[in-house]
Design an enzyme around this catalytic site. Sequence first.
Site, short mmCIF file in Angstrom:
data_model
loop_
_atom_site.label_atom_id
_atom_site.label_comp_id
_atom_site.label_asym_id
_atom_site.label_seq_id
_atom_site.Cartn_x
_atom_site.Cartn_y
_atom_site.Cartn_z
N LYS A 1 -6.90 14.36 -6.76
CA LYS A 1 -6.36 13.02 -6.59
C LYS A 1 -7.50 12.07 -6.29
O LYS A 1 -8.55 12.48 -5.78
CB LYS A 1 -5.33 12.99 -5.45
N GLU B 1 -3.21 4.94 12.81
CA GLU B 1 -3.74 5.71 11.69
C GLU B 1 -4.96 6.53 12.13
O GLU B 1 -5.90 6.73 11.36
CB GLU B 1 -4.06 4.81 10.51
N ASP C 1 -5.71 8.36 -11.40
CA ASP C 1 -6.28 7.02 -11.54
C ASP C 1 -6.17 6.23 -10.25
O ASP C 1 -5.30 6.46 -9.43
CB ASP C 1 -5.63 6.24 -12.69
N SER D 1 -8.18 4.92 -2.78
CA SER D 1 -9.07 3.80 -2.44
C SER D 1 -9.14 3.62 -0.93
O SER D 1 -8.18 3.90 -0.21
CB SER D 1 -8.56 2.51 -3.08
N HIS D 2 -10.27 3.14 -0.47
CA HIS D 2 -10.43 2.68 0.91
C HIS D 2 -11.25 1.40 0.88
O HIS D 2 -12.24 1.24 1.59
CB HIS D 2 -11.08 3.75 1.78
N GLN E 1 -7.28 9.56 12.67
CA GLN E 1 -7.57 10.52 11.60
C GLN E 1 -7.36 11.97 12.03
O GLN E 1 -7.10 12.26 13.20
CB GLN E 1 -9.01 10.32 11.14
N ASN F 1 -3.43 6.13 -7.31
CA ASN F 1 -3.34 5.13 -6.26
C ASN F 1 -3.40 3.75 -6.90
O ASN F 1 -4.11 3.54 -7.89
CB ASN F 1 -4.51 5.33 -5.28
N ASP G 1 -0.08 14.84 5.34
CA ASP G 1 -1.15 14.16 6.05
C ASP G 1 -0.63 12.88 6.70
O ASP G 1 0.16 12.15 6.10
CB ASP G 1 -2.26 13.83 5.03
N HIS H 1 0.82 -1.21 0.00
CA HIS H 1 0.00 0.00 0.00
C HIS H 1 0.86 1.26 0.00
O HIS H 1 0.52 2.26 -0.63
CB HIS H 1 -0.91 -0.01 1.23
#
Length: 740
Positions: free
Chosen positions: A91, A312, A495, A94-95, A314, A533, A268, A49
């Site tokens: 941009k 992670e 993309d 994906s999640h 937020q 991504n 970020d 990832h």
Amino acid sequence: MTAAEPKVTVDLARGLGLTADEYDHIIRRLGREPRYTELGLFSALWSEHCAYKHSKTFLHRLPQHGPHVLQGPGENAGALDIGDGWAVVFKIESHNHPSFIEPFQGAATGVGGILRDIFTMGARPIALLDSLRFGDPADPRTRRLVEGVVSGISWYGNCFGCPTVGGEMAFAPEYAGNPLVNVMCVGLVRTDRIFRARAERVGSAVFYVGNKTGRDGIHGATMASAAFDEHAEERRPTVQVGDPFTEKLLLEACLEAMAAGAVAGIQDMGAAGLACCTSEMPARSGTGMDVELARVPQREPGMTPYEILLSESQERMLLVAAPGREDDVRRIFAKWDLDAVEIGRVTAGPDLVIRLNGEPVACVPVPALAEAPRYEPPFAPPRGLGELHAFDPLSLPAPADYDDALVGLLGSPTIARKEWAYRQYDQQVGINTLVRPGSDAAVLRVKGTRRAIAVTTDGNGRHVVLDPRRGGALAVCEAARNVACAGARPLGVTDCLNFGSPERPEVLWQFAEAVEGIAAACRALGLPVVGGNVSFYNETSGQAILPTPVVGVVGLLEDAAQHATQWFKGEGHRIALLGPGEVSLGGSEYLWARHGRLAGRLARQDLEVERRVQAAVQAAVGAGLVTAAHDCAEGGLAVALAECCVSGPARVGAEASVGAAPRADHALFGEGPSRVVVAVEPGRVREFEALMAESAIPWGWIGGTGGERLRLNVGGVAVVDVALDRIEQAWRNGLERHLA
């Protein structure tokens, strides 16, 4: 090593997602065994990832430069110059994995992450788009996923205050165990105020800003780099929890600090959290970083260095302050009731040094973390592809009733109107939206100028299964064509490449071929790919998703007033079909929805014809010659005309004729590239014909608008004659009917 830390072994490394060879490689790079916290850093930063171990070799083939490019791949987002001193920043990400495990928070935090990617560039987000894929809507689990994902997207975007203006939703059984949740964000920034994720000046203070750190999302990046099995839902603790109200405060604080000149670099804390920022920012700058974890704001007691680094949680950023502006950073973030704590300094490098109460718990060369191994395993086409190509869709029986066939197709879950989803989204906050969801592309004004931008996303996994290279090119062309139908000149691409495990030769072949197709189409259309991504390992228990590259395109309108929508505006207008006549039922929505077959060959594609058709449509819209423009995509010409009749504020009927074909369903429902339906007022017909002659594209008049029915003739024979109220009911209520 503290007493609480596990003993570092090759088995532990495997459990964290590293291979035995990678573990040996780490030992060689360090010249010693890694500590537990150091192993955690490598497991996250070397995950697929974060590191793109199987894809970087192929991604370099994508065109990344052009006259409008201000920032290409390698930063939080890409940026294009749109004139008048403005840049558009955009941009897609994906999640997917988190959204399968916990649909609401998985989708919500996907929105939050892509928003932060945009405003870390200094841009104010003005639009969101979502591209979603699910399994069979008849499955109760699919309905739960759809409801959770759509609710999560709407909750985060609406609370944050960014309109969701477009996207797409499709269904196929291959997505049952791995839904796709791809989210695109678009923002605007002055060209001289773009910020980057750098840590360049040695001695600069490094600030942690935003929300506090908790234990949610630990090893989210690693989880997203592995295939699922029947125990996937047990990974729910790796899914982050979002807070859009805090994110709104973070946006305003970051933009204010940037405007004040207090920020030198910012990133970020997304995938891999603090571990990612503290290594990637110095890696881009050839520096190092010294960080004290005891200063990191924490919302849970007793967190270990490992947990703090890999959380992670937020709504957090890592910020490098401009020299002498540290107090300004503290003051601005305190104004917005957010933490802003100095946790370290930029060093001359090359090491990332992590401390707890002054004692080093990790010391790793930054290049070692940033330069993960790259893999180029063998790849080959899947078996049985020749059999799929050999299948002739016309060997199946023709519809006994073409009215029923068209109505059934319009009500199928992939084609039916998605109003059930997008009416849950705020579409107008910010008052920039000129064209809302429901047309080929959304259009948003650029305040203070005459300009507007058009944005859209597209992709078709069935096309890529049958021909990955052509399917990748078709995704680019359809997205760019949608933008052209709005009247905009396509400028650039982002993309999101969603595939199964790259360790399977057939999946890696699909990926490589799709990238080649995307690259070829982008070169032909003059579109740079400025970011994106890769999402691999989208499979459960050996069942991979359909290979699904999703393409987002941003286009520019010089005059916001000269934009088009897809629906017919009145009676007595002439209808033209632009583009080549060749279509195919291979890989079509008709073939799947009516016969449950995914087979056949795709129609041939000519990228030069595609370029000319898009230019002609854009010119016609810009000259005010067309009152409607709509591309022919899923469902072919019949579906495109039906949508033109019923998708607007008022229904407008039409009658159209096409020439002889092998069979009527081939002519009406066959799909092919570079085809656009337009409507022209009678008084502008000669001007339109002159423009088409200059454009040198295949085209022809096929009918006119009027009445309360859609009538379609093939080869002089009346085939479809159906009332618009029946069409509208099937199309508008189709998705809700399938999800009921």
